[in-house]
Scaffold this motif. Structure first.
Motif, PDB file in Angstrom:
ATOM      1  N   ALA A   1       0.720  -1.264  -0.052  1.00  0.00           N
ATOM      2  CA  ALA A   1      -0.260   0.096   0.157  1.00  0.00           C
ATOM      3  C   ALA A   1       0.755   1.299   0.048  1.00  0.00           C
ATOM      4  CB  ALA A   1      -1.113  -0.090   1.257  1.00  0.00           C
ATOM      5  N   VAL A   2       1.949   1.272   0.447  1.00  0.00           N
ATOM      6  CA  VAL A   2       2.853   2.411   0.721  1.00  0.00           C
ATOM      7  C   VAL A   2       3.276   2.799  -0.746  1.00  0.00           C
ATOM      8  CG1 VAL A   2       5.090   3.241   1.446  1.00  0.00           C
ATOM      9  CG2 VAL A   2       3.598   1.986   3.056  1.00  0.00           C
ATOM     10  N   THR A   3       3.738   1.646  -1.236  1.00  0.00           N
ATOM     11  CA  THR A   3       4.290   1.796  -2.679  1.00  0.00           C
ATOM     12  C   THR A   3       3.216   2.513  -3.558  1.00  0.00           C
ATOM     13  OG1 THR A   3       6.051  -0.093  -2.520  1.00  0.00           O
ATOM     14  CG2 THR A   3       5.206   0.625  -4.904  1.00  0.00           C
ATOM     15  N   TRP A   4       2.136   1.640  -3.602  1.00  0.00           N
ATOM     16  CA  TRP A   4       0.719   2.217  -4.288  1.00  0.00           C
ATOM     17  C   TRP A   4       0.589   3.822  -4.097  1.00  0.00           C
ATOM     18  CZ3 TRP A   4      -4.253   3.527  -2.457  1.00  0.00           C
ATOM     19  CH2 TRP A   4      -5.176   3.395  -3.760  1.00  0.00           C
ATOM     20  N   LEU A   5       0.675   4.123  -2.663  1.00  0.00           N
ATOM     21  CA  LEU A   5       0.324   5.520  -2.503  1.00  0.00           C
ATOM     22  C   LEU A   5       1.575   6.417  -2.932  1.00  0.00           C
ATOM     23  CD1 LEU A   5      -0.632   8.056  -0.814  1.00  0.00           C
ATOM     24  CD2 LEU A   5       0.837   7.243   1.196  1.00  0.00           C
ATOM     25  N   LEU A   6       2.692   5.976  -2.898  1.00  0.00           N
ATOM     26  CA  LEU A   6       3.921   6.820  -3.071  1.00  0.00           C
ATOM     27  C   LEU A   6       4.069   7.074  -4.834  1.00  0.00           C
ATOM     28  CD1 LEU A   6       6.849   5.885  -0.889  1.00  0.00           C
ATOM     29  CD2 LEU A   6       5.140   7.705  -0.731  1.00  0.00           C
ATOM     30  N   THR A   7       3.663   6.003  -5.718  1.00  0.00           N
ATOM     31  CA  THR A   7       3.441   5.725  -7.003  1.00  0.00           C
ATOM     32  C   THR A   7       2.571   7.039  -7.165  1.00  0.00           C
ATOM     33  OG1 THR A   7       3.801   3.651  -7.316  1.00  0.00           O
ATOM     34  CG2 THR A   7       2.841   4.745  -9.189  1.00  0.00           C
ATOM     35  N   ARG A   8       1.398   7.197  -6.529  1.00  0.00           N
ATOM     36  CA  ARG A   8       0.394   8.627  -6.961  1.00  0.00           C
ATOM     37  C   ARG A   8       1.132   9.906  -6.729  1.00  0.00           C
ATOM     38  NH1 ARG A   8      -1.208   3.853  -7.153  1.00  0.00           N
ATOM     39  NH2 ARG A   8      -3.334   3.188  -8.361  1.00  0.00           N
ATOM     40  N   VAL A   9       1.649   9.794  -5.514  1.00  0.00           N
ATOM     41  CA  VAL A   9       2.268  11.132  -5.131  1.00  0.00           C
ATOM     42  C   VAL A   9       3.557  11.623  -6.007  1.00  0.00           C
ATOM     43  CG1 VAL A   9       3.859  12.376  -3.519  1.00  0.00           C
ATOM     44  CG2 VAL A   9       1.904  10.634  -2.468  1.00  0.00           C
ATOM     45  N   ARG A  10       4.159  10.593  -6.612  1.00  0.00           N
ATOM     46  CA  ARG A  10       5.207  10.907  -7.736  1.00  0.00           C
ATOM     47  C   ARG A  10       4.615  11.332  -8.758  1.00  0.00           C
ATOM     48  NH1 ARG A  10       7.774   8.026 -11.644  1.00  0.00           N
ATOM     49  NH2 ARG A  10       9.741   8.361 -12.084  1.00  0.00           N
ATOM     50  N   SER A  11       3.478  10.657  -9.615  1.00  0.00           N
ATOM     51  CA  SER A  11       2.994  11.096 -10.630  1.00  0.00           C
ATOM     52  C   SER A  11       2.246  12.209 -10.650  1.00  0.00           C
ATOM     53  CB  SER A  11       1.967   9.940 -10.878  1.00  0.00           C
ATOM     54  OG  SER A  11       0.979  10.259 -12.045  1.00  0.00           O
ATOM     55  N   ARG A  12       1.575  12.649  -9.328  1.00  0.00           N
ATOM     56  CA  ARG A  12       1.034  14.060  -9.098  1.00  0.00           C
ATOM     57  C   ARG A  12       2.256  15.062  -9.041  1.00  0.00           C
ATOM     58  NH1 ARG A  12      -4.532  15.053  -9.232  1.00  0.00           N
ATOM     59  NH2 ARG A  12      -5.628  13.110  -8.897  1.00  0.00           N
ATOM     60  N   ALA A  13       3.380  14.739  -8.707  1.00  0.00           N
ATOM     61  CA  ALA A  13       4.377  15.784  -8.497  1.00  0.00           C
ATOM     62  C   ALA A  13       5.000  15.853  -9.928  1.00  0.00           C
ATOM     63  CB  ALA A  13       5.533  15.330  -7.334  1.00  0.00           C
ATOM     64  N   ILE A  14       5.223  14.744 -10.676  1.00  0.00           N
ATOM     65  CA  ILE A  14       5.822  15.212 -11.596  1.00  0.00           C
ATOM     66  C   ILE A  14       4.986  15.785 -12.800  1.00  0.00           C
ATOM     67  CG2 ILE A  14       6.474  13.701 -13.781  1.00  0.00           C
ATOM     68  CD1 ILE A  14       7.789  11.682 -12.095  1.00  0.00           C
ATOM     69  N   ASP A  15       3.609  15.751 -12.664  1.00  0.00           N
ATOM     70  CA  ASP A  15       2.814  16.282 -13.655  1.00  0.00           C
ATOM     71  C   ASP A  15       2.955  17.815 -13.603  1.00  0.00           C
ATOM     72  OD1 ASP A  15       1.886  13.984 -14.990  1.00  0.00           O
ATOM     73  OD2 ASP A  15       0.107  13.781 -13.413  1.00  0.00           O
ATOM     74  N   LEU A  16       3.060  18.219 -12.004  1.00  0.00           N
ATOM     75  CA  LEU A  16       3.157  19.588 -11.490  1.00  0.00           C
ATOM     76  C   LEU A  16       4.497  20.221 -12.020  1.00  0.00           C
ATOM     77  CD1 LEU A  16       1.774  21.917  -9.986  1.00  0.00           C
ATOM     78  CD2 LEU A  16       2.834  21.103  -8.196  1.00  0.00           C
ATOM     79  N   ARG A  17       5.483  19.425 -12.008  1.00  0.00           N
ATOM     80  CA  ARG A  17       6.567  19.819 -12.307  1.00  0.00           C
ATOM     81  C   ARG A  17       6.803  20.103 -13.841  1.00  0.00           C
ATOM     82  NH1 ARG A  17      11.666  17.419  -9.321  1.00  0.00           N
ATOM     83  NH2 ARG A  17      12.865  18.794 -10.879  1.00  0.00           N
ATOM     84  N   ARG A  18       6.075  19.190 -14.453  1.00  0.00           N
ATOM     85  CA  ARG A  18       6.257  19.511 -16.078  1.00  0.00           C
ATOM     86  C   ARG A  18       5.179  20.585 -16.513  1.00  0.00           C
ATOM     87  NH1 ARG A  18       5.266  12.844 -17.675  1.00  0.00           N
ATOM     88  NH2 ARG A  18       7.340  12.402 -17.599  1.00  0.00           N
ATOM     89  N   ALA A  19       4.163  20.851 -15.868  1.00  0.00           N
ATOM     90  CA  ALA A  19       3.099  21.811 -16.036  1.00  0.00           C
ATOM     91  C   ALA A  19       4.182  23.198 -15.643  1.00  0.00           C
ATOM     92  CB  ALA A  19       2.072  21.812 -15.271  1.00  0.00           C
ATOM     93  N   GLN A  20       4.815  23.276 -14.787  1.00  0.00           N
ATOM     94  CA  GLN A  20       5.485  24.597 -14.359  1.00  0.00           C
ATOM     95  C   GLN A  20       6.578  24.918 -15.273  1.00  0.00           C
ATOM     96  OE1 GLN A  20       6.481  23.354 -10.195  1.00  0.00           O
ATOM     97  NE2 GLN A  20       4.671  24.390  -9.421  1.00  0.00           N
ATOM     98  N   ALA A  21       7.409  23.723 -15.634  1.00  0.00           N
ATOM     99  CA  ALA A  21       8.351  23.920 -16.518  1.00  0.00           C
ATOM    100  C   ALA A  21       7.949  24.292 -18.023  1.00  0.00           C
ATOM    101  CB  ALA A  21       9.125  22.473 -16.738  1.00  0.00           C
ATOM    102  N   HIS A  22       6.803  23.789 -18.392  1.00  0.00           N
ATOM    103  CA  HIS A  22       6.302  24.131 -19.865  1.00  0.00           C
ATOM    104  C   HIS A  22       5.611  25.601 -19.766  1.00  0.00           C
ATOM    105  CE1 HIS A  22       4.405  23.626 -23.657  1.00  0.00           C
ATOM    106  NE2 HIS A  22       3.393  23.903 -23.021  1.00  0.00           N
ATOM    107  N   GLU A  23       5.047  25.850 -18.622  1.00  0.00           N
ATOM    108  CA  GLU A  23       4.517  27.300 -18.399  1.00  0.00           C
ATOM    109  C   GLU A  23       5.818  28.420 -18.431  1.00  0.00           C
ATOM    110  OE1 GLU A  23       1.402  29.853 -15.761  1.00  0.00           O
ATOM    111  OE2 GLU A  23       1.923  27.742 -15.252  1.00  0.00           O
ATOM    112  N   ALA A  24       6.856  28.240 -17.752  1.00  0.00           N
ATOM    113  CA  ALA A  24       7.876  29.027 -17.511  1.00  0.00           C
ATOM    114  C   ALA A  24       8.607  28.997 -19.291  1.00  0.00           C
ATOM    115  CB  ALA A  24       8.869  28.513 -16.645  1.00  0.00           C
ATOM    116  N   SER A  25       8.889  28.044 -19.607  1.00  0.00           N
ATOM    117  CA  SER A  25       9.452  28.201 -20.990  1.00  0.00           C
ATOM    118  C   SER A  25       8.574  28.796 -21.961  1.00  0.00           C
ATOM    119  CB  SER A  25       9.879  26.785 -21.613  1.00  0.00           C
ATOM    120  OG  SER A  25       8.507  25.916 -21.776  1.00  0.00           O
ATOM    121  N   GLU A  26       7.338  28.788 -21.974  1.00  0.00           N
ATOM    122  CA  GLU A  26       6.445  29.619 -22.821  1.00  0.00           C
ATOM    123  C   GLU A  26       6.499  30.943 -22.748  1.00  0.00           C
ATOM    124  OE1 GLU A  26       5.070  28.613 -25.532  1.00  0.00           O
ATOM    125  OE2 GLU A  26       5.538  26.287 -25.393  1.00  0.00           O
TER     126      GLU A  26
END
Length: 211
Positions: A95-120
């Protein structure tokens, strides 16, 4: 001359590793049980899951995110876990791995969005402004992010104040997105009772969350 440092005996190391494995197995079994109960709409079981795992989630989030973004990502991640609790399969991982997979996915999505917004934004130009407008429309707004962050610490306490039946029908009808009729079928309660429980539960939540 200092005496040589004694190393732990192999038997002691083996015992410690075995004990650690046993403790992890016990923890994983306990967390899986709470998720199974949460999948049936038990908000208190999910509170116990949250309390037992928030330290792991925070540690990972701090490695991936800036401090202002952590609460938002954790709130979104736990909401996702609450919604997807019926899909958790202990045979595929802890269950810990299952949770952390979702935290990691959400964090990566946010960082990608922030990087894309900054570059644009750095590129400038009218077409870039249109691209940014489209991207912004796909992301949660400030009010929604604030609500998610607050819910991470307040929603579970508010849910705990409801009756077990109110938590059950709210979990099925709202978080599982079941219709009133489907909720009645799953719970075995009359349709009128389900509607009354939902209305009363929603009124209590609104009052508790606005207090």
């Amino acid at each position: 001359m200092q005496p040589a440092r004694s190393e732990p005996a192999p038997q002691a190391l083996g015992h410690a590793e075995e004990q650690a494995r046993a403790e992890r197995a016990e923890r994983d079994q306990r967390l899986a049980g709470w998720l199974a109960q949460a999948a049936e709409g038990d908000a208190q079981a999910f509170e116990r899951f949250y309390d037992a795992t928030i330290g792991y989630a925070q540690a990972l989030a701090r490695r991936l995110l800036r401090e202002p973004d952590i609460d938002d990502v954790l709130a979104e991640s736990y909401f996702q876990c609450w919604r997807e609790a019926p899909r958790f399969d202990a045979g595929r991982g802890s269950a810990v791995t299952w949770l952390l997979t979702r935290v990691r996915s959400r964090a990566i999505d946010l960082r990608r969005a922030q990087a894309h917004e900054a570059s644009e934004a750095a590129a400038g130009g009218e077409s870039d402004e249109l691209t940014l407008a489209g991207l912004a429309s796909q992301l949660p707004g400030p009010d929604e992010l604030l609500a998610l962050a607050e819910a991470g610490s307040r929603l579970y306490h508010a849910l705990a104040a409801l009756s077990p039946q109110e938590r059950w029908v709210l979990g099925l009808a709202y978080f599982r997105e079941l219709s009133h009729a489907a909720t009645a079928q799953v719970t075995g309660l009359p349709l009128g009772t389900v509607k009354s429980l939902l209305l009363r539960g929603q009124q209590k939540l609104r009052h508790l969350m606005s207090a």
